[in-house]
Design an enzyme around this catalytic site. Sequence first.
Site, PDB file in Angstrom:
ATOM      1  N   GLU A 105       0.896  -1.154   0.000  1.00 20.43           N
ATOM      2  CA  GLU A 105       0.000   0.000   0.000  1.00 20.43           C
ATOM      3  C   GLU A 105       0.929   1.196   0.000  1.00 20.43           C
ATOM      4  OE1 GLU A 105      -3.216  -0.199   0.085  1.00 20.43           O
ATOM      5  OE2 GLU A 105      -3.293  -2.334   0.532  1.00 20.43           O
ATOM      6  N   CYS A 132      -2.922   7.879   3.789  1.00 18.30           N
ATOM      7  CA  CYS A 132      -2.625   7.455   2.421  1.00 18.30           C
ATOM      8  C   CYS A 132      -3.849   7.623   1.526  1.00 18.30           C
ATOM      9  CB  CYS A 132      -2.152   6.013   2.418  1.00 18.30           C
ATOM     10  SG  CYS A 132      -3.259   4.908   3.289  1.00 18.30           S
TER      11      CYS A 132
HETATM   12  P1  NDP Z   1       8.755   4.803   4.420  1.00 20.34           P
HETATM   13  O1  NDP Z   1       8.405   4.150   3.162  1.00 20.34           O
HETATM   14  O2  NDP Z   1      10.089   5.385   4.567  1.00 20.34           O
HETATM   15  O3  NDP Z   1       8.559   3.823   5.646  1.00 20.34           O
HETATM   16  C1  NDP Z   1       7.465   2.951   5.744  1.00 20.34           C
HETATM   17  C2  NDP Z   1       7.880   1.742   6.538  1.00 20.34           C
HETATM   18  O4  NDP Z   1       8.915   1.060   5.856  1.00 20.34           O
HETATM   19  C3  NDP Z   1       8.450   2.087   7.912  1.00 20.34           C
HETATM   20  O5  NDP Z   1       8.071   1.083   8.824  1.00 20.34           O
HETATM   21  C4  NDP Z   1       9.934   2.024   7.654  1.00 20.34           C
HETATM   22  O6  NDP Z   1      10.651   1.759   8.822  1.00 20.34           O
HETATM   23  C5  NDP Z   1      10.028   0.879   6.705  1.00 20.34           C
HETATM   24  N1  NDP Z   1      11.228   0.852   5.910  1.00 20.34           N
HETATM   25  C6  NDP Z   1      11.891   1.896   5.360  1.00 20.34           C
HETATM   26  N2  NDP Z   1      12.958   1.457   4.674  1.00 20.34           N
HETATM   27  C7  NDP Z   1      12.956   0.111   4.794  1.00 20.34           C
HETATM   28  C8  NDP Z   1      13.820  -0.911   4.317  1.00 20.34           C
HETATM   29  N3  NDP Z   1      14.876  -0.650   3.577  1.00 20.34           N
HETATM   30  N4  NDP Z   1      13.549  -2.178   4.660  1.00 20.34           N
HETATM   31  C9  NDP Z   1      12.465  -2.484   5.395  1.00 20.34           C
HETATM   32  N5  NDP Z   1      11.639  -1.554   5.885  1.00 20.34           N
HETATM   33  C10 NDP Z   1      11.879  -0.264   5.576  1.00 20.34           C
HETATM   34  O7  NDP Z   1       7.659   5.837   4.677  1.00 20.34           O
HETATM   35  P2  NDP Z   1       7.543   6.844   5.906  1.00 20.34           P
HETATM   36  O8  NDP Z   1       6.760   6.209   6.969  1.00 20.34           O
HETATM   37  O9  NDP Z   1       8.836   7.432   6.291  1.00 20.34           O
HETATM   38  O10 NDP Z   1       6.680   7.944   5.203  1.00 20.34           O
HETATM   39  C11 NDP Z   1       7.204   8.591   4.102  1.00 20.34           C
HETATM   40  C12 NDP Z   1       6.138   8.815   3.101  1.00 20.34           C
HETATM   41  O11 NDP Z   1       5.385   7.630   2.864  1.00 20.34           O
HETATM   42  C13 NDP Z   1       5.098   9.797   3.507  1.00 20.34           C
HETATM   43  O12 NDP Z   1       5.544  11.096   3.327  1.00 20.34           O
HETATM   44  C14 NDP Z   1       3.989   9.436   2.571  1.00 20.34           C
HETATM   45  O13 NDP Z   1       4.222   9.992   1.336  1.00 20.34           O
HETATM   46  C15 NDP Z   1       4.075   7.949   2.484  1.00 20.34           C
HETATM   47  N6  NDP Z   1       3.147   7.257   3.340  1.00 20.34           N
HETATM   48  C16 NDP Z   1       2.203   6.472   2.792  1.00 20.34           C
HETATM   49  C17 NDP Z   1       1.323   5.811   3.579  1.00 20.34           C
HETATM   50  C18 NDP Z   1       0.329   4.868   3.062  1.00 20.34           C
HETATM   51  O14 NDP Z   1      -0.502   4.393   3.840  1.00 20.34           O
HETATM   52  N7  NDP Z   1       0.306   4.498   1.824  1.00 20.34           N
HETATM   53  C19 NDP Z   1       1.301   5.979   5.009  1.00 20.34           C
HETATM   54  C20 NDP Z   1       2.371   6.793   5.512  1.00 20.34           C
HETATM   55  C21 NDP Z   1       3.246   7.358   4.676  1.00 20.34           C
HETATM   56  P3  NDP Z   1      11.424   2.940   9.614  1.00 20.34           P
HETATM   57  O15 NDP Z   1      10.377   3.888  10.072  1.00 20.34           O
HETATM   58  O16 NDP Z   1      12.072   2.217  10.741  1.00 20.34           O
HETATM   59  O17 NDP Z   1      12.354   3.530   8.625  1.00 20.34           O
END
Ligand code: NDP
Length: 663
Positions: A254, A291
């Site tokens: 998602e 999202c």
């Molecule tokens: P990220 O994609 O950076 O992170 C989402 C999840 O992935 C977090 O749990 C993060 O962990 C994890 N993650 C990041 N890098 C890795 C990796 N290499 N391997 C495994 N897990 C990883 O999104 P953010 O939460 O930082 O949000 C950034 C942007 O994402 C927002 O600005 C928005 O645009 C979008 N977003 C979309 C959502 C949706 O529901 N579709 C919801 C929230 C955000 P960790 O936090 O430990 O880095």
Amino acid sequence: MILESYLLGEWRRGGGEGVPIRDPATGEVLARASTEGLPLKEAVAYGREVGGKALLALGFQERGRRLRALAQFLSERKEELYRLYLTTGGTRRDAWYDVDGGIGVLFTYASLARNLPEGNVLPEEEALLLSKDGAFQGRHVLVPKGGVTLQINAFNFPVWGLLEKFAPAFLAGVPTLAKPATPTAHVAQALVRLMLDSGLLPEGSLQLLVGGVGDLFEALDHRDSVFFTGSRATAERLARHPAFTERGALFNAEADSINPAVLGLRAGEEELKRLAQEIAQELTIKVGQRCTAIRRVFAPKERLGALLEATRAHLEALRLGDPREEGVDLGPLASLEQKEEVLRAVEGLLAAGAQVYWRHGGREDGAFFPPLLLLAEDPAPEALHTLEAFGPVATFMPYGTPEEAAELARRGGGSLVATVATPDPEEARFYLLALGPHVGRLHFLNHRNAHASTGHGSPLPRLLHGGPGRAGGGEELGGVLSLKRHLRRLALQADPHLLQALTGEYAKGAERPAQVHPFRKPYEELEIGETLTTHRRTVTEADIALFSALSWDHFYAHTDEIAARESLFGKRVAHGYFVLSAAAGLFVDPAPGPVLANYGLEGLRFLEPVAAGDTLQAHLTVKAKRPRDEKTGVVEWAVEVKNGEGKTVATYTLLTLVARKVP
Ligand code: NDP
């Protein structure tokens, strides 16, 4: 202080500095996240071995009961989560969406379990006869995938995000490794502590990583899955891992999506007002950090101004501030980094020709970001449809024809949800086909449903959550849909006796004569496949005439010899409902006993006409059973009514409520 993870049956602290978790309203460091040095790959094996086995020992029904008990347990303790929520920048209302929304998902999946079998095998459509004599049959069944599911969540819904992924996996019998996003991991950790404290989850069925995933992906194979929510960039990076491209693990994403809302050409004043309220709400809940939030708004040129004004009116009176203060409607964004991201996206939108139409006058210090309405007179530039400002920002654009509006909406490259405000079926039909291939959920808003709509941005547990293309292409929730994502479908081929034993449902050809009338047996003693073959009854003219009189059904096929002769049947026939009633008269054992009530019937087919002089006989077979509560169970009976030539005249599944043995 490094927050502990729960792995291999113990709370464990990662090493090193860790990543700070801050209160975005005050900037204070609350805790740190690290999984350095923790046995992450081992947690996969532990989940499969310990958690997987323990979950299989319970079966769908017991797992469903535990989900319900867990939902109740968390409901009674949710204040703890509400209190902690204030440190994430979320208001009490935001917490309600997250905490109560998450508990609601548990209740929903607990209810779904009522229609599942006792064991771990979920049969799909009826068996296929693969040989003339029925000795070789085929049937699709679903079984738990045998691996683990790693659930990577976004920062915005630490409770709902974890529970909406956990519930279907748990019900399916698949152990969870939950990996919350670092900025709100302390809330997710508090939730997991409560879940484990409940004593309802077998050991190994839920593990928690607070921090990075390290080399965990190395341990994943075709039995496992990763359910990811977060940014598109991360989703794309993760999807390329050999765990998915070479070893066949499932990757479900998602990702952020640039969701559109369209004010239809046929929308009235009521629709305009309600859409404005909806847009304002989308920018307010979680400060627009959802999202599913509305990012782009399309309105007919001449009504764009009115829609902007109406939206502004809703937002103007809102108060920004620390969620711990009285009367605050909007908290800060999740972090300073998120604010930076939003600012960058807004700069991009402005560079693409959008102008600031209105900006809320509230706090801008720290991670605070007041709501912002942008207007782009020219909707053509690419960036307006691809840049996501993950905060309280929406860009309004004009359109001329519905074709133009749909074309603009599609330029988001795939969205989780779109709202179209229209009361008009023609216009709605146009958008269904024009946007259908590009969105996961299509929400029509109008004066007829405005009072009842659950809103554009709220995914519902029984409806699909997920969208194509940029939205990640994943599928979550949707009731039994997401349960099936954790089960593997296989085609079983066997003789009816084995099929019946494996699926727990009657397979034609595996029946055994009942020794005692099955209506005399309590739920537990009824055996799948046991069959009662009744005595016979010859249908008479009087039966048909009396049934007409009794039911007031004087349809010509039963009462008019001349018309009946010219009918499909060429003669007068008995009422279908008479055949049903006569069958009941043949198989029912009348004295009081464990059968409590007729619950309904399914799949009724009348296959041959029945006329006076025909002789009927019924076969009643125990087809399937499901416990309903401690006192009763639902028994499905396969009923087959045959005529004197041995031809089947009617078949159906009868449902009865049967008493269980007193424990
Ligand atoms: P990220 O994609 O950076 O992170 C989402 C999840 O992935 C977090 O749990 C993060 O962990 C994890 N993650 C990041 N890098 C890795 C990796 N290499 N391997 C495994 N897990 C990883 O999104 P953010 O939460 O930082 O949000 C950034 C942007 O994402 C927002 O600005 C928005 O645009 C979008 N977003 C979309 C959502 C949706 O529901 N579709 C919801 C929230 C955000 P960790 O936090 O430990 O880095």
